[in-house]
Design a protein around this motif. Structure first.
Motif, PDB file in Angstrom:
ATOM      1  N   SER A 180     -26.959  -0.325  23.906  1.00 42.92           N
ATOM      2  CA  SER A 180     -25.888  -0.253  22.921  1.00 42.92           C
ATOM      3  C   SER A 180     -24.792  -1.265  23.241  1.00 42.92           C
ATOM      4  O   SER A 180     -24.107  -1.163  24.262  1.00 42.92           O
ATOM      5  CB  SER A 180     -25.290   1.161  22.899  1.00 42.92           C
ATOM      6  N   LYS A 181     -24.659  -2.287  22.357  1.00 42.88           N
ATOM      7  CA  LYS A 181     -23.609  -3.288  22.568  1.00 42.88           C
ATOM      8  C   LYS A 181     -22.226  -2.693  22.325  1.00 42.88           C
ATOM      9  O   LYS A 181     -21.253  -3.086  22.978  1.00 42.88           O
ATOM     10  CB  LYS A 181     -23.854  -4.490  21.652  1.00 42.88           C
ATOM     11  N   THR A 182     -22.146  -1.754  21.387  1.00 44.25           N
ATOM     12  CA  THR A 182     -20.860  -1.094  21.141  1.00 44.25           C
ATOM     13  C   THR A 182     -20.396  -0.348  22.376  1.00 44.25           C
ATOM     14  O   THR A 182     -19.215  -0.365  22.727  1.00 44.25           O
ATOM     15  CB  THR A 182     -20.975  -0.106  19.963  1.00 44.25           C
ATOM     16  N   PHE A 183     -21.344   0.284  23.051  1.00 43.27           N
ATOM     17  CA  PHE A 183     -20.982   1.080  24.226  1.00 43.27           C
ATOM     18  C   PHE A 183     -20.452   0.193  25.352  1.00 43.27           C
ATOM     19  O   PHE A 183     -19.607   0.614  26.137  1.00 43.27           O
ATOM     20  CB  PHE A 183     -22.188   1.886  24.717  1.00 43.27           C
ATOM     21  N   ILE A 184     -20.942  -1.051  25.413  1.00 40.52           N
ATOM     22  CA  ILE A 184     -20.440  -1.974  26.433  1.00 40.52           C
ATOM     23  C   ILE A 184     -18.938  -2.173  26.289  1.00 40.52           C
ATOM     24  O   ILE A 184     -18.205  -2.267  27.277  1.00 40.52           O
ATOM     25  CB  ILE A 184     -21.181  -3.327  26.344  1.00 40.52           C
ATOM     26  N   ARG A 212     -28.373   6.821  22.562  1.00 40.05           N
ATOM     27  CA  ARG A 212     -28.185   5.403  22.245  1.00 40.05           C
ATOM     28  C   ARG A 212     -27.675   4.625  23.451  1.00 40.05           C
ATOM     29  O   ARG A 212     -28.022   3.460  23.643  1.00 40.05           O
ATOM     30  CB  ARG A 212     -27.217   5.254  21.062  1.00 40.05           C
ATOM     31  N   ALA A 213     -26.839   5.255  24.275  1.00 39.20           N
ATOM     32  CA  ALA A 213     -26.369   4.616  25.506  1.00 39.20           C
ATOM     33  C   ALA A 213     -27.437   4.769  26.585  1.00 39.20           C
ATOM     34  O   ALA A 213     -28.032   5.836  26.760  1.00 39.20           O
ATOM     35  CB  ALA A 213     -25.061   5.253  25.964  1.00 39.20           C
ATOM     36  N   GLU A 214     -27.691   3.680  27.318  1.00 35.92           N
ATOM     37  CA  GLU A 214     -28.679   3.697  28.390  1.00 35.92           C
ATOM     38  C   GLU A 214     -28.129   4.465  29.604  1.00 35.92           C
ATOM     39  O   GLU A 214     -26.910   4.544  29.800  1.00 35.92           O
ATOM     40  CB  GLU A 214     -29.024   2.262  28.808  1.00 35.92           C
ATOM     41  N   PRO A 215     -29.017   5.005  30.454  1.00 36.48           N
ATOM     42  CA  PRO A 215     -28.556   5.726  31.646  1.00 36.48           C
ATOM     43  C   PRO A 215     -27.606   4.914  32.517  1.00 36.48           C
ATOM     44  O   PRO A 215     -26.616   5.447  33.024  1.00 36.48           O
ATOM     45  CB  PRO A 215     -29.862   6.036  32.388  1.00 36.48           C
ATOM     46  N   GLU A 216     -27.904   3.625  32.688  1.00 33.51           N
ATOM     47  CA  GLU A 216     -27.030   2.782  33.496  1.00 33.51           C
ATOM     48  C   GLU A 216     -25.650   2.638  32.862  1.00 33.51           C
ATOM     49  O   GLU A 216     -24.627   2.599  33.561  1.00 33.51           O
ATOM     50  CB  GLU A 216     -27.654   1.391  33.690  1.00 33.51           C
ATOM     51  N   LEU A 274     -18.963   6.778  33.046  1.00 32.07           N
ATOM     52  CA  LEU A 274     -18.428   7.988  33.668  1.00 32.07           C
ATOM     53  C   LEU A 274     -17.664   7.665  34.949  1.00 32.07           C
ATOM     54  O   LEU A 274     -16.625   8.270  35.221  1.00 32.07           O
ATOM     55  CB  LEU A 274     -19.563   8.975  33.960  1.00 32.07           C
ATOM     56  N   LEU A 275     -18.166   6.710  35.724  1.00 35.54           N
ATOM     57  CA  LEU A 275     -17.474   6.313  36.947  1.00 35.54           C
ATOM     58  C   LEU A 275     -16.143   5.641  36.619  1.00 35.54           C
ATOM     59  O   LEU A 275     -15.102   5.980  37.195  1.00 35.54           O
ATOM     60  CB  LEU A 275     -18.347   5.376  37.769  1.00 35.54           C
ATOM     61  N   GLY A 276     -16.165   4.700  35.672  1.00 31.94           N
ATOM     62  CA  GLY A 276     -14.925   4.022  35.290  1.00 31.94           C
ATOM     63  C   GLY A 276     -13.928   4.970  34.669  1.00 31.94           C
ATOM     64  O   GLY A 276     -12.716   4.892  34.939  1.00 31.94           O
ATOM     65  N   TRP A 277     -14.425   5.883  33.879  1.00 29.40           N
ATOM     66  CA  TRP A 277     -13.548   6.865  33.214  1.00 29.40           C
ATOM     67  C   TRP A 277     -12.825   7.716  34.248  1.00 29.40           C
ATOM     68  O   TRP A 277     -11.635   8.000  34.111  1.00 29.40           O
ATOM     69  CB  TRP A 277     -14.408   7.723  32.281  1.00 29.40           C
ATOM     70  N   ARG A 278     -13.561   8.080  35.289  1.00 30.85           N
ATOM     71  CA  ARG A 278     -12.963   8.889  36.359  1.00 30.85           C
ATOM     72  C   ARG A 278     -11.882   8.114  37.109  1.00 30.85           C
ATOM     73  O   ARG A 278     -10.828   8.660  37.454  1.00 30.85           O
ATOM     74  CB  ARG A 278     -14.061   9.325  37.343  1.00 30.85           C
ATOM     75  N   LEU A 279     -12.136   6.841  37.361  1.00 26.90           N
ATOM     76  CA  LEU A 279     -11.216   6.045  38.163  1.00 26.90           C
ATOM     77  C   LEU A 279     -10.016   5.551  37.362  1.00 26.90           C
ATOM     78  O   LEU A 279      -8.976   5.221  37.943  1.00 26.90           O
ATOM     79  CB  LEU A 279     -11.964   4.853  38.771  1.00 26.90           C
ATOM     80  N   LYS A 280     -10.140   5.527  36.027  1.00 23.26           N
ATOM     81  CA  LYS A 280      -9.067   4.956  35.187  1.00 23.26           C
ATOM     82  C   LYS A 280      -7.736   5.675  35.308  1.00 23.26           C
ATOM     83  O   LYS A 280      -6.696   4.982  35.458  1.00 23.26           O
ATOM     84  CB  LYS A 280      -9.559   4.895  33.729  1.00 23.26           C
ATOM     85  N   ILE A 327     -28.647  12.147  35.394  1.00 25.68           N
ATOM     86  CA  ILE A 327     -27.799  10.963  35.558  1.00 25.68           C
ATOM     87  C   ILE A 327     -26.568  11.308  36.385  1.00 25.68           C
ATOM     88  O   ILE A 327     -26.194  10.577  37.315  1.00 25.68           O
ATOM     89  CB  ILE A 327     -27.376  10.406  34.192  1.00 25.68           C
ATOM     90  N   ARG A 328     -25.936  12.423  36.063  1.00 23.16           N
ATOM     91  CA  ARG A 328     -24.705  12.818  36.749  1.00 23.16           C
ATOM     92  C   ARG A 328     -24.970  13.144  38.212  1.00 23.16           C
ATOM     93  O   ARG A 328     -24.150  12.832  39.084  1.00 23.16           O
ATOM     94  CB  ARG A 328     -24.075  14.001  36.019  1.00 23.16           C
ATOM     95  N   GLN A 329     -26.103  13.781  38.501  1.00 18.34           N
ATOM     96  CA  GLN A 329     -26.416  14.102  39.893  1.00 18.34           C
ATOM     97  C   GLN A 329     -26.699  12.836  40.695  1.00 18.34           C
ATOM     98  O   GLN A 329     -26.316  12.732  41.861  1.00 18.34           O
ATOM     99  CB  GLN A 329     -27.604  15.058  39.954  1.00 18.34           C
ATOM    100  N   LYS A 330     -27.366  11.865  40.097  1.00 20.29           N
ATOM    101  CA  LYS A 330     -27.630  10.610  40.790  1.00 20.29           C
ATOM    102  C   LYS A 330     -26.335   9.840  41.042  1.00 20.29           C
ATOM    103  O   LYS A 330     -26.213   9.142  42.050  1.00 20.29           O
ATOM    104  CB  LYS A 330     -28.599   9.756  39.975  1.00 20.29           C
TER     105      LYS A 330
END
Length: 300
Positions: free
Chosen positions: A2-6, A38-42, A48-54, A158-161
């Motif tokens: 998903s380019k939008t998700f980027i 639509r969003a890939e696991p990566e 989620l990581l960036g959202w947490r750190l923001k 995904i979240r556990q990994k």
């Protein structure tokens, strides 16, 4: 991909100078893309990581919660009280909700807990373990996330990994599957009280926030309790010693089997702790005007 998700990843993952909060519509779309695949696991992990750190904003939390509501299958219960537990369990104390629930049954109260099949990250037990291993009272309802919100459940791997707590760990604790008008949730730190009130407060007639045992809504020792109602937050202190209860001590680490055994064969002290928590529940549901009144009623 998903380019939008980027573009959403860039909002949360380009560093302090360029990060920004997502708008309500952006956050809604980001969450939809995570839930519908639509969003890939990566991409999901990166976001989620960036959202947490923001870190997460209240507007983003509420937008995400709104999307989760749309994906959640509700099963209303009668006179329900929802307890918001961390899904990843605890390993320092046994749970008391299954011991306290029968004590409030005579008052027509249904106790609601939520969870899913996860290995406890703390080496102990989870709500799911308790509710699927031990007999539970008739007035205790357990809702499994795989049943009421499958799209969110599919993100578990995904979240556990990822191996880190994210904003979803906060939101999943109070899905209000049972359509309850009252809820209790635990916090680790006092600054989170205002945040939780802003995220969840208007979803319930009365929200009670407890600086409880390891972030759970359970009180084992002297604790702070915040009552959120009609836009106001009032604070009280609960001390088991005021009710003649000694603070229980346990081994530093309890495994799943030890916790299950303690619940199946509770000590007198654990039963008293369960009764005190039941008194708090009765106060939360306005069955009484004070916790002390509820305590006397339960001992009557």
């Amino acid at each position: 991909m998903s380019k939008t998700f980027i573009s959403y990843i860039k909002c949360v993952g380009t560093g302090p100078k360029h990060n920004r909060d997502l708008s309500t519509e952006e956050m809604r779309d980001a969450m939809k893309q995570m839930l519908d695949g639509r969003a890939e696991p990566e991409q999901i992990s990166a976001f989620l990581l960036g959202w947490r750190l923001k870190p997460e904003s209240i507007e983003e939390y509420r937008a995400t919660l709104n999307i989760l509501d749309e994906q959640t299958k509700k099963s209303p219960v009668s006179n329900g009280l929802e307890l918001g537990y961390p899904f990843d369990g605890k390993g320092n104390h046994p749970y008391i909700f299954s011991l306290a629930a029968p004590l409030v049954a005579p008052y027509g109260m249904t106790v609601v807990v939520n969870g899913t099949a996860l290995q406890s990250s703390k080496g102990g037990a989870t709500v799911h373990d308790i509710c699927t291993t031990l007999p539970i009272p008739n007035n205790l309802r357990y809702f499994d996330r795989t049943d009421y919100c499958k799209p969110l459940s599919k993100l578990t791997n995904i979240r556990q990994k990822l191996g880190l707590r994210t904003g979803l760990n906060t939101l999943e604790r109070l899905p209000n599957v049972g359509a309850c008008n009252t809820a209790l949730i635990g916090v680790f730190h006092k600054p989170y009280v205002k945040k939780y009130a802003e995220i969840f407060g208007d979803r319930y007639q009365r929200l009670m926030i407890v600086k409880g045992d390891k972030g759970t809504p359970e009180i084992f020792k002297k604790s702070h309790l915040w009552i959120c109602e009609s836009g106001k937050i009032d604070e009280i202190i609960i001390d088991p010693a005021d009710f003649g209860i000694e603070t229980p001590t346990f081994d530093e680490k309890l495994d799943k089997e030890a916790i299950l055994e303690m619940i199946a064969n509770p000590s007198e002290t654990l039963q008293q702790i369960a009764k005190l928590n039941a008194a708090i529940w009765l106060f939360a549901k306005k069955e009484v005007s004070s916790i002390h009144e509820a305590w006397e009623m339960l001992n009557g």
